[in-house]
Design an enzyme around this catalytic site. Structure first.
Site, PDB file in Angstrom:
ATOM      1  N   GLY A 194       0.715  -1.284   0.087  1.00  0.00           N
ATOM      2  CA  GLY A 194       0.012   0.083  -0.031  1.00  0.00           C
ATOM      3  C   GLY A 194       0.869   1.314  -0.188  1.00  0.00           C
ATOM      4  N   ALA A 195       0.248   2.343  -0.004  1.00  0.00           N
ATOM      5  CA  ALA A 195       0.855   3.734  -0.219  1.00  0.00           C
ATOM      6  C   ALA A 195       1.832   3.793   1.269  1.00  0.00           C
ATOM      7  CB  ALA A 195      -0.069   4.797  -0.423  1.00  0.00           C
ATOM      8  N   SER A 235      -1.823 -10.349  -3.181  1.00  0.00           N
ATOM      9  CA  SER A 235      -0.726  -9.700  -3.371  1.00  0.00           C
ATOM     10  C   SER A 235       0.324 -10.766  -3.312  1.00  0.00           C
ATOM     11  CB  SER A 235      -0.507  -8.420  -2.256  1.00  0.00           C
ATOM     12  OG  SER A 235      -1.502  -7.648  -2.468  1.00  0.00           O
ATOM     13  N   ARG A 293      -5.946   3.479  18.592  1.00  0.00           N
ATOM     14  CA  ARG A 293      -5.594   4.904  19.166  1.00  0.00           C
ATOM     15  C   ARG A 293      -6.263   5.215  20.595  1.00  0.00           C
ATOM     16  NH1 ARG A 293      -6.131   7.628  13.128  1.00  0.00           N
ATOM     17  NH2 ARG A 293      -4.456   6.649  12.334  1.00  0.00           N
ATOM     18  N   CYS A 342      -3.159  11.195  10.761  1.00  0.00           N
ATOM     19  CA  CYS A 342      -1.879  12.095   9.983  1.00  0.00           C
ATOM     20  C   CYS A 342      -2.050  13.751  10.401  1.00  0.00           C
ATOM     21  CB  CYS A 342      -1.992  11.773   8.569  1.00  0.00           C
ATOM     22  SG  CYS A 342      -3.668  11.839   7.863  1.00  0.00           S
ATOM     23  N   LYS A 358     -11.499  12.436  15.508  1.00  0.00           N
ATOM     24  CA  LYS A 358     -10.068  11.700  15.898  1.00  0.00           C
ATOM     25  C   LYS A 358      -9.306  12.924  16.305  1.00  0.00           C
ATOM     26  CE  LYS A 358     -10.552   8.069  12.290  1.00  0.00           C
ATOM     27  NZ  LYS A 358      -9.806   7.714  10.751  1.00  0.00           N
ATOM     28  N   HIS A 366      -0.694  17.449   3.651  1.00  0.00           N
ATOM     29  CA  HIS A 366      -1.729  17.872   4.276  1.00  0.00           C
ATOM     30  C   HIS A 366      -1.523  19.452   4.692  1.00  0.00           C
ATOM     31  CE1 HIS A 366      -3.763  14.268   3.775  1.00  0.00           C
ATOM     32  NE2 HIS A 366      -4.038  13.974   5.024  1.00  0.00           N
ATOM     33  N   GLN A 406       1.826  13.931   4.849  1.00  0.00           N
ATOM     34  CA  GLN A 406       1.131  13.036   5.466  1.00  0.00           C
ATOM     35  C   GLN A 406       1.550  11.903   5.203  1.00  0.00           C
ATOM     36  OE1 GLN A 406       0.035  13.727   2.659  1.00  0.00           O
ATOM     37  NE2 GLN A 406      -1.168  11.603   2.150  1.00  0.00           N
TER      38      GLN A 406
END
Length: 351
Positions: free
Chosen positions: A11-12, A39, A100, A131, A219, A247, A320
């Site tokens: 993923g990114a 994957s 979190r 982020c 968040k 961002h 971010q």
């Protein structure tokens, strides 16, 4: 040296983690890239070598003797597999929102609350914040120490990469269609954003919750106070903008003491991983093109309120995918090694 796994390696954020681990010379003995079954067999590059992706299972952490596991594959994946990794003897650094606000899981930005890392032993997990929260608290922390922040009003301008690779692809495809006079078709085919993102801004990120706030906004409210150990009032409006990466945030702080622009610049410039760019006369201020592919929070447009002595306004920008995700996770890992690594290896391997 540590055996390291990345869950969500394709993923990114996973791809960024590979880059940052290498750039920061993380003490990797063995790196194991993990992803879903579809994957498996794909390859990722790390330190000039191509590594085959393995399937993320509960068993793989024990089979590969993983010491540190970075998770960036989505909250439901972390919910299922992060406890398995911890049970197998790994410390988990989780980039999703799932853990979190768990009171037994530390939520860490190393520049702000590194002391909380010691609580990792409760569940074997350290959470990486949202982020937008990360870059905000890095700029808030020195100002809070100096002036005593009571309230924060913030509007975010969040890049499409915050929605992953598909978010970036959707913007690119819509922009390409726009220049070919075929935008309507691409807008109809959209999958990621609720409205056209090309040449548009969308005041909506994540799901709407009670009383009109989005989950992304809540968040920022909850995470800020957990990280900073405060009861600051936080009022965010989160907006998606047609920027590929990094961002931005327009922030107003209401303080207990009168504020000084000069002192604000000074304490920010002296804070770890912050760079002040604040020379409006020369058009010098933070922008996504400056922040992208760097590991700093850039702060500028610092100015006092026109009416109140205790109110300060400023603008901050950060990449971010790095500051807000991969770099913060790697910095957590390095700080954990500094604080806990030696005793961890001795307990686990007797050395």
């Amino acid at each position: 040296m540590y055996n390291v796994a990345i869950a969500g390696a394709t993923g990114a954020v996973g791809e960024e983690l590979l880059r940052v681990l290498e750039e920061y010379n993380f003490p990797v003995k063995k790196l194991v890239p993990l992803a879903s079954a579809r994957s498996v067999g794909k390859e990722v590059e790390f330190k000039g070598k191509n590594l085959k992706v393995k399937e993320l299972t509960c068993e793989v952490f024990e089979e590969e003797e993983i010491d540190i596991a970075f998770f960036s594959a989505g909250g439901s994946v972390s919910a299922k597999f992060a406890p398995c990794a911890a049970a197998a003897g790994a410390v988990v650094i989780d980039n999703t929102s799932h853990f979190r606000m768990d009171p037994d899981v530390p939520l860490v930005v190393p520049e702000v609350n590194p002391e909380d890392i010691v609580y990792w032993k409760k569940k074997g997990i350290i959470a990486n914040p949202n982020c937008s929260t990360i870059q905000m608290v890095i700029s808030l922390a020195p100002l809070h120490k100096e002036f005593g922040i009571k309230r924060v009003d913030v509007a975010t301008y969040q890049a499409v990469s915050g929605a992953g690779k598909k978010g970036m692809e959707e913007l690119i495809e819509q922009m390409r269609a726009l220049f070919n006079f075929k935008l309507d078709k691409k807008v109809e085919e959209r999958e990621v954003f609720p409205w056209q993102i090309a040449l548009n801004v969308i005041p909506h990120i994540d799901k709407f919750m009670d009383e009109g706030w989005t989950r992304e906004e809540l968040k920022m409210v909850n995470e800020t106070n957990k990280i900073m150990h405060t009861n600051i009032e936080v009022a965010p409006t989160c907006v998606r903008v047609p920027v590929l990466r990094s961002h931005s945030e327009a922030i107003t702080i209401y303080c207990e003491k009168p504020v000084s622009v000069e002192r604000a610049r000074e304490v920010l410039a002296n804070f770890e991983d912050v760079k002040v760019i604040d020379n409006p006369q020369k058009n010098e201020y933070p922008m996504p093109v400056i922040a992208t592919d760097t590991d700093y929070v850039y702060v500028g447009r610092i100015r006092k309120d026109l009416y109140e002595d205790n109110v300060l306004h400023f603008f901050n920008v950060a990449d971010q995918l790095r500051v807000g995700a991969a770099t913060n996770a790697v910095r957590i890992g390095l700080k954990w090694i500094e604080m806990e690594g030696e005793s961890f290896l001795k307990d686990k391997y007797g050395k």
